[in-house]
Motif scaffolding. Structure first.
Motif, PDB file in Angstrom:
ATOM      1  N   THR A  10      -7.437   8.779  23.959  1.00 49.59           N
ATOM      2  CA  THR A  10      -8.871   8.526  24.116  1.00 49.59           C
ATOM      3  C   THR A  10      -9.589   8.615  22.768  1.00 49.59           C
ATOM      4  O   THR A  10      -9.061   9.138  21.782  1.00 49.59           O
ATOM      5  CB  THR A  10      -9.493   9.553  25.069  1.00 49.59           C
ATOM      6  N   ALA A  11     -10.832   8.156  22.772  1.00 51.19           N
ATOM      7  CA  ALA A  11     -11.655   8.213  21.573  1.00 51.19           C
ATOM      8  C   ALA A  11     -11.938   9.659  21.174  1.00 51.19           C
ATOM      9  O   ALA A  11     -11.975   9.998  19.987  1.00 51.19           O
ATOM     10  CB  ALA A  11     -12.962   7.456  21.805  1.00 51.19           C
ATOM     11  N   ASP A  12     -12.134  10.540  22.158  1.00 54.72           N
ATOM     12  CA  ASP A  12     -12.387  11.960  21.857  1.00 54.72           C
ATOM     13  C   ASP A  12     -11.175  12.604  21.197  1.00 54.72           C
ATOM     14  O   ASP A  12     -11.314  13.424  20.280  1.00 54.72           O
ATOM     15  CB  ASP A  12     -12.743  12.716  23.141  1.00 54.72           C
ATOM     16  N   GLN A  13      -9.968  12.240  21.668  1.00 57.35           N
ATOM     17  CA  GLN A  13      -8.753  12.779  21.055  1.00 57.35           C
ATOM     18  C   GLN A  13      -8.601  12.281  19.616  1.00 57.35           C
ATOM     19  O   GLN A  13      -8.175  13.031  18.729  1.00 57.35           O
ATOM     20  CB  GLN A  13      -7.524  12.386  21.884  1.00 57.35           C
ATOM     21  N   LEU A  14      -8.966  11.047  19.395  1.00 57.85           N
ATOM     22  CA  LEU A  14      -8.924  10.511  18.038  1.00 57.85           C
ATOM     23  C   LEU A  14      -9.902  11.257  17.138  1.00 57.85           C
ATOM     24  O   LEU A  14      -9.567  11.654  16.018  1.00 57.85           O
ATOM     25  CB  LEU A  14      -9.259   9.013  18.057  1.00 57.85           C
ATOM     26  N   TYR A  15     -11.096  11.454  17.611  1.00 57.68           N
ATOM     27  CA  TYR A  15     -12.138  12.180  16.883  1.00 57.68           C
ATOM     28  C   TYR A  15     -11.646  13.586  16.524  1.00 57.68           C
ATOM     29  O   TYR A  15     -11.769  14.037  15.384  1.00 57.68           O
ATOM     30  CB  TYR A  15     -13.395  12.244  17.745  1.00 57.68           C
ATOM     31  N   SER A  16     -11.030  14.255  17.488  1.00 62.08           N
ATOM     32  CA  SER A  16     -10.550  15.628  17.273  1.00 62.08           C
ATOM     33  C   SER A  16      -9.430  15.658  16.243  1.00 62.08           C
ATOM     34  O   SER A  16      -9.369  16.560  15.396  1.00 62.08           O
ATOM     35  CB  SER A  16     -10.061  16.231  18.591  1.00 62.08           C
ATOM     36  N   LEU A  17      -8.513  14.693  16.317  1.00 59.95           N
ATOM     37  CA  LEU A  17      -7.418  14.653  15.355  1.00 59.95           C
ATOM     38  C   LEU A  17      -7.949  14.487  13.940  1.00 59.95           C
ATOM     39  O   LEU A  17      -7.510  15.187  13.013  1.00 59.95           O
ATOM     40  CB  LEU A  17      -6.470  13.499  15.707  1.00 59.95           C
ATOM     41  N   VAL A  18      -8.900  13.567  13.739  1.00 63.56           N
ATOM     42  CA  VAL A  18      -9.448  13.336  12.400  1.00 63.56           C
ATOM     43  C   VAL A  18     -10.139  14.585  11.878  1.00 63.56           C
ATOM     44  O   VAL A  18     -10.080  14.894  10.676  1.00 63.56           O
ATOM     45  CB  VAL A  18     -10.409  12.125  12.411  1.00 63.56           C
ATOM     46  N   GLN A  19     -10.758  15.350  12.760  1.00 67.36           N
ATOM     47  CA  GLN A  19     -11.473  16.551  12.326  1.00 67.36           C
ATOM     48  C   GLN A  19     -10.542  17.711  11.955  1.00 67.36           C
ATOM     49  O   GLN A  19     -10.985  18.707  11.385  1.00 67.36           O
ATOM     50  CB  GLN A  19     -12.462  16.994  13.408  1.00 67.36           C
TER      51      GLN A  19
ATOM     52  N   ARG B  82       0.833  -1.212   0.000  1.00 69.76           N
ATOM     53  CA  ARG B  82       0.000   0.000   0.000  1.00 69.76           C
ATOM     54  C   ARG B  82       0.866   1.260   0.000  1.00 69.76           C
ATOM     55  O   ARG B  82       1.970   1.263   0.556  1.00 69.76           O
ATOM     56  CB  ARG B  82      -0.929   0.028   1.219  1.00 69.76           C
ATOM     57  N   VAL B  83       0.337   2.328  -0.611  1.00 76.57           N
ATOM     58  CA  VAL B  83       0.981   3.638  -0.593  1.00 76.57           C
ATOM     59  C   VAL B  83       0.076   4.567   0.203  1.00 76.57           C
ATOM     60  O   VAL B  83      -1.026   4.899  -0.238  1.00 76.57           O
ATOM     61  CB  VAL B  83       1.181   4.183  -2.020  1.00 76.57           C
ATOM     62  N   LEU B  84       0.535   4.954   1.391  1.00 77.63           N
ATOM     63  CA  LEU B  84      -0.268   5.772   2.298  1.00 77.63           C
ATOM     64  C   LEU B  84       0.261   7.204   2.312  1.00 77.63           C
ATOM     65  O   LEU B  84       1.413   7.449   2.690  1.00 77.63           O
ATOM     66  CB  LEU B  84      -0.230   5.189   3.710  1.00 77.63           C
ATOM     67  N   LEU B  85      -0.583   8.143   1.882  1.00 76.59           N
ATOM     68  CA  LEU B  85      -0.245   9.565   1.930  1.00 76.59           C
ATOM     69  C   LEU B  85      -0.593  10.086   3.323  1.00 76.59           C
ATOM     70  O   LEU B  85      -1.760  10.146   3.697  1.00 76.59           O
ATOM     71  CB  LEU B  85      -1.028  10.335   0.861  1.00 76.59           C
ATOM     72  N   GLN B  86       0.440  10.443   4.098  1.00 75.84           N
ATOM     73  CA  GLN B  86       0.218  10.832   5.486  1.00 75.84           C
ATOM     74  C   GLN B  86      -0.334  12.261   5.561  1.00 75.84           C
ATOM     75  O   GLN B  86       0.209  13.183   4.935  1.00 75.84           O
ATOM     76  CB  GLN B  86       1.512  10.703   6.278  1.00 75.84           C
ATOM     77  N   LEU B  87      -1.411  12.420   6.310  1.00 75.38           N
ATOM     78  CA  LEU B  87      -2.079  13.717   6.447  1.00 75.38           C
ATOM     79  C   LEU B  87      -1.727  14.388   7.763  1.00 75.38           C
ATOM     80  O   LEU B  87      -1.202  15.504   7.779  1.00 75.38           O
ATOM     81  CB  LEU B  87      -3.600  13.547   6.335  1.00 75.38           C
ATOM     82  N   VAL B  88      -2.020  13.745   8.884  1.00 77.28           N
ATOM     83  CA  VAL B  88      -1.736  14.326  10.207  1.00 77.28           C
ATOM     84  C   VAL B  88      -1.301  13.220  11.154  1.00 77.28           C
ATOM     85  O   VAL B  88      -1.623  12.036  10.962  1.00 77.28           O
ATOM     86  CB  VAL B  88      -2.968  15.044  10.809  1.00 77.28           C
ATOM     87  N   GLU B  89      -0.579  13.631  12.185  1.00 77.40           N
ATOM     88  CA  GLU B  89      -0.152  12.701  13.224  1.00 77.40           C
ATOM     89  C   GLU B  89      -0.102  13.454  14.536  1.00 77.40           C
ATOM     90  O   GLU B  89       0.314  14.616  14.585  1.00 77.40           O
ATOM     91  CB  GLU B  89       1.234  12.136  12.886  1.00 77.40           C
TER      92      GLU B  89
ATOM     93  N   ASP C  92     -17.230   8.596  12.222  1.00 78.55           N
ATOM     94  CA  ASP C  92     -18.096   9.649  12.783  1.00 78.55           C
ATOM     95  C   ASP C  92     -17.484  11.024  12.577  1.00 78.55           C
ATOM     96  O   ASP C  92     -18.187  11.992  12.226  1.00 78.55           O
ATOM     97  CB  ASP C  92     -18.319   9.402  14.274  1.00 78.55           C
ATOM     98  N   ALA C  93     -16.167  11.142  12.791  1.00 77.00           N
ATOM     99  CA  ALA C  93     -15.504  12.440  12.653  1.00 77.00           C
ATOM    100  C   ALA C  93     -15.596  12.951  11.216  1.00 77.00           C
ATOM    101  O   ALA C  93     -15.856  14.145  10.977  1.00 77.00           O
ATOM    102  CB  ALA C  93     -14.046  12.325  13.081  1.00 77.00           C
ATOM    103  N   VAL C  94     -15.408  12.061  10.236  1.00 73.18           N
ATOM    104  CA  VAL C  94     -15.468  12.455   8.829  1.00 73.18           C
ATOM    105  C   VAL C  94     -16.897  12.855   8.454  1.00 73.18           C
ATOM    106  O   VAL C  94     -17.140  13.922   7.869  1.00 73.18           O
ATOM    107  CB  VAL C  94     -14.980  11.310   7.924  1.00 73.18           C
ATOM    108  N   VAL C  95     -17.859  11.994   8.800  1.00 73.52           N
ATOM    109  CA  VAL C  95     -19.257  12.242   8.430  1.00 73.52           C
ATOM    110  C   VAL C  95     -19.781  13.510   9.098  1.00 73.52           C
ATOM    111  O   VAL C  95     -20.440  14.344   8.456  1.00 73.52           O
ATOM    112  CB  VAL C  95     -20.129  11.025   8.795  1.00 73.52           C
TER     113      VAL C  95
END
Length: 707
Positions: A67-76, A55-62, A113-116
């Motif tokens: 926690t789940a909330d921190q994950l949600y915030s990062l994706v947003q 796979r070729v993964l284009l990295q966006l953010v890291e 959920d974060a994307v939608v």
């Protein structure tokens, strides 16, 4: 742009070199992948030209995530309208975990959920989740408190080139095959050098070798990538690279002079190989032929080249000894017919290669999925006579084995003649170094090797098995195809019911006037337990004018003996459809009336548990030591469950009837106290014929009656 390019474990170094050659900057390898930097053109070149990447993964953010909330915030923090249309489709590949996120499905749900939520808030519309061929694949990896969010520009894994629409069992992945060829030095050899795979399966190694030789970009054979519907996709740039790859392929096909050869014993899998080669457009360079390994020779008029193969290596316990004969034969044929050829053997069991008697000058570690594997490279320098003329001198110990076998046969000769015995055990681990059983079935012999301890050197163990096979052929004056080798091991689950081969070789033997079908090739057991011969004879003597029940009937040999002994009726019960059909053929072979001699495919526990009107004069029950078949409601443990089985069976026994209960658990102890309502007699010593006297714990047998 920063990319993470994934690959099978063990080929990271090769991938790093490949990416550098494709123009990547700041490359750095890690486990199962390589980090690289470059423009979007680099990602396109990797998708089109990489023979090794998954796979070729284009990295966006890291960022740090717990926690789940921190994950949600990062994706947003990502503007998803730059990557996905409001009504588009997407899916999330989530891997890793933290203390708060310990389920990949939950992690993927939070990313979704974060994307939608972001896109619904911005447009009033929402994308939908689509697992197969989405517009966008989002990849999120969480490890050591950090989460990275990336776009998967490859889409389906790049090892899926598109040409292999058909494959055999457990095929090698295309990018692993490419790595094996690169390690074998094929790209440097490819200009006119012959390529040969003597056990080619679905042809993956040959096709990948020809794609290299013809300068064909593996991505040309695919019609969709992960970037195909990505808003950031630059279609003009991509088309330019595709056109360049097509020109290189056309030129490569015109100048290619490679002759490749693919042999396999299985014509069905060979047809798949031919189809795959056609799909890849390289079939004109490959000559496929159905051929057993024993027929392997250097093709006429061909200069030395590369032999490369991924032979079987014994995924199932118990196959090693049989496979060592294959590897030994392979080594003999290479030394006899392939002098000055380069040879590469990729295997998950390098121990097998020791019997080839070729010294590996290079070894490379890789993973075939989760299986640690090695590529061993050899240069063939020796030439010797073909394998058929090779002599194998017997050691002093092997001569001891031969003497013991001849002595056993001599001691049993009078008994066998008197009783008309043609199926018997000739040897049973009499000498510790030769831990095998030798069972005779008329003109065939089955050698069963007891699995040696892990501490025993595998090559030495194999050499002893070689001795055994040679001695057996000499003593019984048999050809190699009349002697069958099996390895015994502790059975679990449905092992005894599984096919071990597809030969379908049944033949008929006779015992005390009964005709019985046996099969020495296809299953762990032959269909006839030789140690139970006296028990079957007892049943035959007891059966006249009686109704007989055979529980755990196996191939119903005991029912056949009852039939021949004049039984009024027999009922045979077993949960295996394979053995019920085998039992049907055994009964038919002896003229059974199906209306009087019934066969029932069912779990004996279940069959016994239901209220029944039938009653029987004679019951035979020989349960396995242990079984956890999915077809059973419960796990069977003969030590734990024998009381229940016997009590249930005695409910069906007429007042003056006889239950014969036996099993082969060597530490079995009958619970006399729990069964004190019955008259029980241990008749084990009387059920051991001369060929099993030495092994008195091979089984135990009890006569049980109503008091």
């Amino acid at each position: 742009m920063r990319f993470f390019v994934t690959c099978p474990k063990g080929i990271e170094q090769l991938l790093e070199q490949e990416l550098s050659a494709l123009g990547a900057e700041t490359v750095k390898q890690t486990v199962a992948g390589v980090y690289a930097e470059g423009e979007l053109e680099l990602a396109y070149r990797i998708c089109l030209w990489s023979r090794l990447a998954n796979r070729v993964l284009l990295q966006l953010v890291e960022s740090e995530v717990e926690t789940a909330d921190q994950l949600y915030s990062l994706v947003q923090t990502v503007d998803w309208l730059e990557h996905l249309r409001a009504l588009g489709t997407f899916c999330v590949d989530f891997s890793g975990k933290s203390r708060s996120i310990n389920n990949t499905h939950f992690g993927a749900l939070k990313v979704k959920d974060a994307v939608v939520d972001q896109m619904r808030a911005a447009t009033g519309k929402r994308p939908t989740v689509e697992r197969t061929r989405p517009d966008l694949r989002i990849n999120v990896h969480l490890a050591k408190g950090k989460a990275s969010v990336a776009l998967d520009l490859s889409g389906e894994s790049l090892h899926r080139r598109g040409y292999r629409q058909q494959a055999g069992a457990a095929p090698m992945k295309e990018n692993l095959a490419a790595a094996v060829l690169i390690r074998a030095g094929w790209p440097e050899m490819a200009a006119g050098t012959p390529l040969l795979d003597p056990m080619c399966g679905s042809g993956t190694l040959l096709v990948e070798g020809l794609l290299m030789a013809t300068d064909t970009a593996p991505g040309l054979l695919r019609n969709q990538f992960g970037f195909s519907f990505w808003p950031g996709h630059q279609s003009a740039l991509w088309q330019q690279l595709v056109d360049e790859a097509k020109q290189r392929r056309t030129a490569g096909l015109e100048r290619c002079t490679i002759q490749a050869f693919g042999f396999d014993a299985d014509d069905k899998v060979l047809n798949k190989a031919k189809h795959n080669a056609r799909q890849a457009g390289v079939d004109r360079f490959i000559s496929f032929r159905q051929q057993e390994l024993a027929g392997l020779k250097q093709p006429q008029g061909i200069e030395p080249g590369l032999v490369i193969t991924n032979p079987p290596y014994g995924e199932r316990l118990g196959e090693e000894s049989e496979l060592m004969f294959l590897y030994r034969l392979f080594g003999q044929l290479l030394r006899a017919h392939f002098m000055n050829w380069r040879v590469g053997v990729f295997t998950g069991n390098p121990e097998l290669c020791k019997v080839m008697k070729l010294r590996a000058d290079k070894q490379y570690r890789m993973f075939n999925g989760s299986i640690p594997s090695q590529l061993l490279m050899f240069q063939v320098h020796e030439r010797e006579e073909p394998a058929a003329t090779e002599t194998h001198k017997l050691s002093d110990q092997a001569q001891m084995f031969e003497n013991r076998l001849r002595k056993n046969l001599k001691q049993m000769a009078r008994w066998r003649k008197k009783e008309g015995i043609s199926c018997f055990r000739a040897y049973d681990a009499d000498i510790p170094e030769y831990s095998v059983a030798v069972d005779c079935y008329d003109s065939m012999v089955m050698v069963q090797e007891y699995a040696p301890p892990a501490s025993v050197d595998k090559v030495k163990a194999f050499e002893r098995v070689q001795d055994v096979m040679k001695v057996v052929q000499q003593v019984f004056e048999l050809t190699p195809d009349q002697v069958v080798l099996k390895q015994r091991k502790r059975q679990s689950g449905t092992d005894q019911y599984n096919r071990h081969d597809e030969i379908g070789h049944f033949f008929t033997v006779e015992e005390h006037g009964c005709r019985l079908r046996v099969n020495l090739h296809d299953y762990l057991d032959s269909g006839l337990f030789l140690d139970h011969r006296p028990v079957r004879r007892l049943i035959q003597q007891q059966a006249k004018d009686k109704d007989m029940l055979n529980l755990f009937c196996y191939t119903a040999s005991a029912s056949v003996h009852a039939l021949v002994g004049g039984a009024k009726s027999t009922t045979s019960v077993d949960m295996s459809s394979t053995y019920v059909e085998w039992a049907r053929q055994n009964l038919a072979l002896n003229g059974a009336d199906p209306a009087k001699h019934l066969l029932v495919q069912e779990d004996c526990f279940k069959w016994l548990s239901r209220p029944r009107k039938e009653r029987f004069d004679l019951i035979f029950m020989d349960p396995p030591t242990f079984s956890n078949s999915k077809r059973m409601q419960d796990v069977l443990d003969v030590q734990r469950d024998h009381v229940r089985l016997i009590k249930d069976a005695m409910e069906l026994l007429r007042p003056d009837g006889l239950l014969i209960f036996s099993n082969n658990y060597r530490r079995f102890s009958l619970d006399y106290e729990a069964l004190e309502a019955f008259a029980i007699r241990d008749i084990t010593p009387a059920t051991l014929d001369p060929d099993f006297k030495r092994n008195s714990r091979i089984h135990c047998v009890f006569e049980i009656r109503h008091k």
